[in-house]
Design an enzyme around this catalytic site. Sequence first.
Site, short mmCIF file in Angstrom:
data_model
loop_
_atom_site.label_atom_id
_atom_site.label_comp_id
_atom_site.label_asym_id
_atom_site.label_seq_id
_atom_site.Cartn_x
_atom_site.Cartn_y
_atom_site.Cartn_z
N SER A 1 0.83 -1.21 0.00
CA SER A 1 0.00 0.00 0.00
C SER A 1 0.85 1.25 0.00
O SER A 1 0.34 2.34 -0.25
CB SER A 1 -0.85 0.04 1.26
OG SER A 1 -1.60 -1.12 1.40
N HIS B 1 -1.05 -2.50 -7.16
CA HIS B 1 -1.81 -2.17 -5.96
C HIS B 1 -3.31 -2.31 -6.22
O HIS B 1 -3.93 -1.43 -6.80
CB HIS B 1 -1.44 -0.74 -5.52
CG HIS B 1 -2.05 -0.32 -4.23
ND1 HIS B 1 -2.26 1.00 -3.90
CD2 HIS B 1 -2.50 -1.04 -3.17
CE1 HIS B 1 -2.81 1.06 -2.72
NE2 HIS B 1 -2.97 -0.15 -2.26
N GLU C 1 -3.71 0.35 -9.13
CA GLU C 1 -2.71 1.41 -9.25
C GLU C 1 -1.38 0.71 -9.55
O GLU C 1 -0.93 -0.13 -8.76
CB GLU C 1 -2.66 2.15 -7.90
CG GLU C 1 -1.82 3.40 -7.88
CD GLU C 1 -1.82 4.06 -6.47
OE1 GLU C 1 -1.88 3.34 -5.46
OE2 GLU C 1 -1.75 5.28 -6.41
N ASN D 1 -2.92 6.15 -1.33
CA ASN D 1 -2.83 6.28 0.13
C ASN D 1 -2.22 7.60 0.58
O ASN D 1 -2.38 7.99 1.73
CB ASN D 1 -2.08 5.08 0.71
CG ASN D 1 -3.01 3.89 0.75
OD1 ASN D 1 -4.15 4.00 1.19
ND2 ASN D 1 -2.56 2.76 0.24
N1 LIG Z 1 -6.35 -4.41 3.44
C1 LIG Z 1 -6.46 -3.54 2.47
O1 LIG Z 1 -7.49 -2.87 2.31
C2 LIG Z 1 -5.32 -3.37 1.49
C3 LIG Z 1 -5.56 -2.68 0.29
C4 LIG Z 1 -4.53 -2.59 -0.65
C5 LIG Z 1 -3.28 -3.15 -0.37
N2 LIG Z 1 -3.08 -3.78 0.84
C6 LIG Z 1 -1.75 -4.36 1.08
O2 LIG Z 1 -1.83 -5.75 0.80
C7 LIG Z 1 -0.91 -6.47 1.65
C8 LIG Z 1 -1.67 -7.51 2.45
O3 LIG Z 1 -2.64 -6.86 3.23
P1 LIG Z 1 -3.87 -7.67 3.84
O4 LIG Z 1 -4.85 -6.66 4.31
O5 LIG Z 1 -4.30 -8.74 2.89
O6 LIG Z 1 -3.17 -8.34 5.13
P2 LIG Z 1 -3.66 -9.61 5.97
O7 LIG Z 1 -3.08 -9.44 7.33
O8 LIG Z 1 -5.13 -9.84 5.82
O9 LIG Z 1 -2.92 -10.85 5.22
C9 LIG Z 1 -1.54 -10.99 5.16
C10 LIG Z 1 -1.25 -12.48 4.99
O10 LIG Z 1 0.13 -12.67 4.67
C11 LIG Z 1 0.57 -13.81 5.36
N3 LIG Z 1 2.03 -13.76 5.45
C12 LIG Z 1 2.79 -12.98 6.26
N4 LIG Z 1 4.10 -13.20 6.03
C13 LIG Z 1 4.16 -14.13 5.05
C14 LIG Z 1 5.23 -14.76 4.35
N5 LIG Z 1 6.50 -14.47 4.62
N6 LIG Z 1 4.93 -15.66 3.38
C15 LIG Z 1 3.65 -15.96 3.08
N7 LIG Z 1 2.58 -15.38 3.71
C16 LIG Z 1 2.85 -14.47 4.66
C17 LIG Z 1 -0.14 -13.79 6.69
O11 LIG Z 1 -0.14 -15.07 7.29
C18 LIG Z 1 -1.54 -13.30 6.26
O12 LIG Z 1 -2.38 -14.40 5.94
C19 LIG Z 1 -0.20 -5.40 2.50
O13 LIG Z 1 0.99 -5.03 1.87
C20 LIG Z 1 -1.22 -4.26 2.49
O14 LIG Z 1 -0.62 -3.02 2.72
C21 LIG Z 1 -4.07 -3.92 1.76
#
Ligand SMILES: NC(=O)c1ccc[n+]([C@@H]2O[C@H](COP(=O)([O-])OP(=O)(O)OC[C@H]3O[C@@H](n4cnc5c(N)ncnc54)[C@H](O)[C@@H]3O)[C@@H](O)[C@H]2O)c1
Length: 285
Positions: free
Chosen positions: A117, A138, A150, A188
């Site tokens: 993000s 993104h 994005e 963001n």
């Molecule tokens: N939540 C949102 O609205 C959103 C929107 C756009 C982008 N993002 C980005 O997407 C990414 C994920 O966010 P999210 O909300 O899905 O998080 P989340 O916490 O729901 O999921 C993250 C997952 O990654 C896994 N994980 C952690 N380390 C790992 C590794 N080394 N190998 C494999 N799996 C691993 C965790 O076990 C977890 O299941 C982040 O970079 C976040 O900034 C989030």
Amino acid sequence: MKTFAVIGAGTMGNGIANVAARSGLKVILCDVKPEFLARGLQAIDSSLNRDVAKQRLSDEDKNRIIRRIRTMTELEAVREADFVVEAIIEDADAKLALLAELDEITKPEVILASNTSSISITKLAAATRRPDRCIGMHFMNPVPVMKLVEIIRGLATSDETFAATRALAERFGKTAVEVNDAPGFVSNRVLMPMINEAVFALYEGVGTAEAIDEVMKLGMNHPLGPLQLADLIGLDVCLAIMNVLFDGFNDSKYRPCPLLKKYVDAGWLGKKSGRGFYRYDVSDQ
Ligand SMILES: NC(=O)c1ccc[n+]([C@@H]2O[C@H](COP(=O)([O-])OP(=O)(O)OC[C@H]3O[C@@H](n4cnc5c(N)ncnc54)[C@H](O)[C@@H]3O)[C@@H](O)[C@H]2O)c1
């Protein structure tokens, strides 16, 4: 391209796997524990069921989509992938370590995309020996619904990498918008300070969570209020992004609200944990 890999089966990772499988690609979905993969698959199943109920998808198609997704706890499984997107936690060290590992495992021509993000794509790319084939992809939450991807070019991202990534986003039915690498990119950089300011308004007692959200929904025509949106994104993700903006610009205008930090410390992470600025029934997720 035949095989697409997603690392991380959380909120975003399972959404990305879902749209990739729907586009006809074979998908490898990786996470660190089987229970995280099971939860990710469950979310995909629920999302597809909603489309079956609305008669936008047949049962047969749904099963075909599910069968295209293989879940794995071993990162080695991405060896056969033609394109990789990482969607693990928003932590620069974790992502740098993962990208270095992916660089070792995957074929040299494979594009390594990050769904970060806010973390610098240029910095993530420098952890690999293929910075020209690293890019930000993104997606927005919820991935199956939101149209935007994005696409962020790091300093060394090649035109070929950009074109292939844009084509993939379009294959997923998304609209790609190109931006350059800067803390928070465009989405963001603009959104998160607004959410943080809404948390400050709550912290200072300017209004209740409901009042703040109503003002922004009815007055500014936002489909969700900023605090509802923060709960949907995840308060830990919001805090991590504010910290990237704060550190990236060295400007106090991006300091995260203490109330946001307190909620994250308490484990009140929003919808995914059952409590954030609002309460949720976790059993129906
Ligand atoms: N939540 C949102 O609205 C959103 C929107 C756009 C982008 N993002 C980005 O997407 C990414 C994920 O966010 P999210 O909300 O899905 O998080 P989340 O916490 O729901 O999921 C993250 C997952 O990654 C896994 N994980 C952690 N380390 C790992 C590794 N080394 N190998 C494999 N799996 C691993 C965790 O076990 C977890 O299941 C982040 O970079 C976040 O900034 C989030």
